[in-house]
Design a protein around this motif. Structure first.
Motif, short mmCIF file in Angstrom:
data_model
loop_
_atom_site.label_atom_id
_atom_site.label_comp_id
_atom_site.label_asym_id
_atom_site.label_seq_id
_atom_site.Cartn_x
_atom_site.Cartn_y
_atom_site.Cartn_z
N GLU A 109 0.85 -1.20 0.00
CA GLU A 109 0.00 0.00 0.00
C GLU A 109 0.88 1.24 0.00
OE1 GLU A 109 -3.43 0.26 2.69
OE2 GLU A 109 -2.95 -1.82 3.16
N VAL A 110 2.01 1.12 0.70
CA VAL A 110 2.94 2.24 0.77
C VAL A 110 4.27 1.77 0.20
CG1 VAL A 110 4.19 3.82 2.29
CG2 VAL A 110 1.86 3.11 2.88
N ILE A 111 4.82 2.53 -0.73
CA ILE A 111 6.16 2.19 -1.22
C ILE A 111 7.08 3.38 -0.96
CG2 ILE A 111 5.59 2.87 -3.62
CD1 ILE A 111 7.54 0.59 -4.48
N MET A 112 8.22 3.07 -0.36
CA MET A 112 9.18 4.13 -0.02
C MET A 112 10.41 3.96 -0.90
SD MET A 112 8.94 4.19 4.12
CE MET A 112 9.75 2.63 4.40
N LEU A 113 10.82 5.05 -1.56
CA LEU A 113 11.96 4.98 -2.45
C LEU A 113 13.03 5.96 -1.99
CD1 LEU A 113 9.23 5.31 -4.79
CD2 LEU A 113 10.93 3.76 -5.73
N ASP A 114 14.25 5.46 -1.83
CA ASP A 114 15.34 6.31 -1.38
C ASP A 114 16.23 6.67 -2.57
OD1 ASP A 114 17.10 7.75 0.08
OD2 ASP A 114 17.61 6.16 1.50
N VAL A 133 12.35 9.91 -1.26
CA VAL A 133 13.45 10.77 -0.83
C VAL A 133 14.26 11.06 -2.08
CG1 VAL A 133 15.69 10.73 0.33
CG2 VAL A 133 13.62 10.07 1.57
N GLU A 134 14.51 12.32 -2.35
CA GLU A 134 15.14 12.63 -3.63
C GLU A 134 16.15 13.75 -3.48
OE1 GLU A 134 15.00 10.78 -6.60
OE2 GLU A 134 16.57 12.27 -6.92
N GLN A 135 17.35 13.48 -3.98
CA GLN A 135 18.41 14.49 -3.99
C GLN A 135 18.09 15.55 -5.05
OE1 GLN A 135 20.92 15.75 -1.94
NE2 GLN A 135 21.70 13.66 -1.90
N ASN A 136 17.53 15.07 -6.16
CA ASN A 136 17.10 15.97 -7.22
C ASN A 136 15.74 16.54 -6.82
OD1 ASN A 136 16.21 17.22 -9.54
ND2 ASN A 136 16.95 15.60 -10.90
#
Lengths: 291, 247
Positions: B157-162, B193-196
């Motif tokens: 249900e929740v996807i976390m992307l680093d 989470v995104e550096q860009n």
């Protein structure tokens, strides 16, 4: 030429047993980064179990793997739980595991010496002294059976790692421990099981050792030196590498023994260790480790 | 009720200091969140704390009314939260298919697992083509797709992307952002989470700016994107201005 093939044959069969001995050591290193200096000491425990099983209850040393493997499996899990799980995540855990396994080796050696004395032992099933003839060539029957069993066990180990759910988890942990955690592998539990499997393989090796070689409590130092040379040559933590290292060094030590005299045979291992560390420290199939 | 409620958590590694210092955040169902902030702000630590790789020392993480604090990663995965870590974190010597199988490691039903893998392979045709190749032979973009695909095996249900775009060429990174947009369209809640930061905020509904382990400020993504403070601090406006003056 015939002599050469005969020596080669000895080398290959010996290599099969070396491969079994080394596979447990490299598995434990691959998953947990533990250099188990006590691996050979645990082999000696199993050799004593097999020896007394034969001596007192006439259980064939080859059949005794049915005892030594489960006994060593559970002993391995207990040892992992008692000692290794406690230093996990400690500062300098890598160095600590070396000290810890070194201490375990000394303790095992001391206890075995205390209970069973330092007398040289070797189980004597009838096939230990028989020869099998293959055309013009021959092999010791005991060596032949031991090699067959070793190869069978290695194939079983490979199939287990390749197809079972726990095998997947063990391979995943060997390749990328943090990724294994991310997909929900209970790394601590898998480490304990992998350590148990490594010890079970040491158990089977001990059963083979009980009738192939003479042994006594302090004999494990010689063995661990050989085994470390094998897995360093192959690449620590690589199962295929351990097999390659085992066959390469078993064959070359036999050839060197034959051409230069048996005194020179053990030097093969240390020479190989020396050269590998100089030229290709990660071994034939190993990966460079981050510091 | 919020889907995921992070309440005043303090988190650190081993015996070290707190990296997150009383951080709070509310995640609503079906929205895409972009978390930005300077290095060391605690962005990755936050994701690791949500998925159980780290446990909060204080405060709580609540998912659908259940406190996750003490749960193991496999238990949290089982409740519907998946994580794609920063380094792509694949199993290099395993094939694409075996990697996906590891994604469904916690599924005990083999048939169900194989069905889910098929689903993912349909979604990413390039992975289907390469399903029997070792993961290490894939290009950077394909590896990232595999990492995302592996997380999707569990139908989270929740996807976390680093930092999914890290180290990728702009064109490839764009295709990853397109993939992320599709996740949202499929109804998933995405925490990115995104550096860009610019790219990340563009595909998000809500933006959060982390600094020194707290949620410094947050708001609708396009508001954040145009907030002068953010532009200066995190989006490189100063640099841009300097460039313009120099030119």
């Amino acid at each position: 030429m015939n002599q050469f093939v005969q020596v080669l044959l000895f080398g290959v069969t010996l290599g099969g047993v070396y491969a079994l001995m080394a596979s447990g050591l490299t598995l434990v290193f691959g998953v947990m980064r533990i250099v188990n200096i006590a691996h050979a000491a645990f082999m000696i425990i199993a050799a004593y179990i097999a020896f007394f099983a034969f001596d007192l209850y006439h259980i064939d040393p080859i059949i005794s793997v049915l005892i030594t493997m489960p006994v060593m499996f559970f002993m391995g899990m207990a040892v992992y739980w008692l000692f290794f799980s406690r230093i996990k995540g400690a500062k300098r855990a890598g160095e600590l595991t070396v000290l810890l396994t070194f201490a375990l080796a000394l303790i095992v050696e001391g206890l075995l010496g205390y209970f069973f004395t330092n007398v040289y032992r070797s189980a004597g099933p009838s096939y230990a002294t028989e020869a099998l003839y293959f055309g013009r060539f021959f092999l010791s029957a005991g060596q032949f059976y031991a090699t067959l069993l070793s190869i069978a066990l290695i194939v079983l180990l490979w199939a287990f790692l390749k197809y079972s759910r726990i095998g997947y988890a063990i391979r995943a942990s060997m390749q990328n421990l943090s990724a294994a955690q991310v997909v929900g592998v209970n790394v601590e539990r898998i480490s304990m099981i992998a350590f148990g499997i490594g010890m079970a393989l040491a158990g089977a090796s001990g059963s083979m050792m009980s009738f192939l070689f003479t042994f006594y409590p302090a004999k494990h130092w010689e063995w661990i030196a050989i085994l470390l040379a094998l897995i360093v040559l192959g690449g620590m933590g690589s199962l295929g590498g351990a097999l390659a290292g085992a066959f390469i060094l078993a064959i070359s030590s036999n050839l060197i023994g034959y051409y230069f005299g048996p005194t020179w045979s053990p030097i093969t291992f240390f020479l190989a260790l020396f050269v590998v560390l100089l030229v290709r420290p990660q071994g034939l199939f190993g990966k460079k480790l981050e510091a | 009720m919020a889907l995921l409620e992070i309440d005043n958590i303090k988190v650190g590694y081993g015996g070290g200091p707190n990296i997150l210092n009383g951080l709070s955040m509310t995640i609503e169902r079906g929205k895409t969140y972009c978390i930005i902030g300077p290095n060391g702000a605690g962005k990755s630590t936050l994701l690791r704390a949500i998925c159980g790789l780290l446990h909060p020392r204080e405060g709580s993480v609540t998912f659908k009314g259940e406190v996750l604090n003490k749960l193991r990663t496999d238990e949290i995965l089982n409740r519907g939260i998946s994580f794609v870590p920063q380094d792509r974190s694949l199993f290099p010597d395993m094939t694409v298919k075996e990697n996906l199988r590891m994604g469904g490691y916690i599924l005990k039903n083999r048939k169900q697992l194989e069905d889910r893998i098929k689903e993912v392979l349909v979604k990413f045709p390039i992975l289907n083509e390469r399903s029997s190749q070792p993961a290490k032979t894939l290009s950077g973009g394909q590896q990232q797709m595999l990492a995302i695909g592996r997380a999707l095996v569990l139908r989270p249900e929740v996807i976390m992307l680093d930092e999914p775009s890290l180290g990728l060429a702009p064109k490839i990174a764009q295709s990853i952002f397109d993939n992320i947009a599709q996740l949202k369209d499929a109804g998933m809640t995405v925490i990115l989470v995104e550096q860009n930061a610019r790219k990340g905020l563009e595909c998000a509904d809500w933006g959060c700016v982390l600094d020194l382990g707290v949620n410094r400020f947050e708001g609708a993504a396009d508001t954040i994107l145009h907030d002068p403070r953010i532009q200066e601090l995190y989006l490189g406006k100063q640099y841009q201005n300097r460039q313009e003056k120099a030119a």
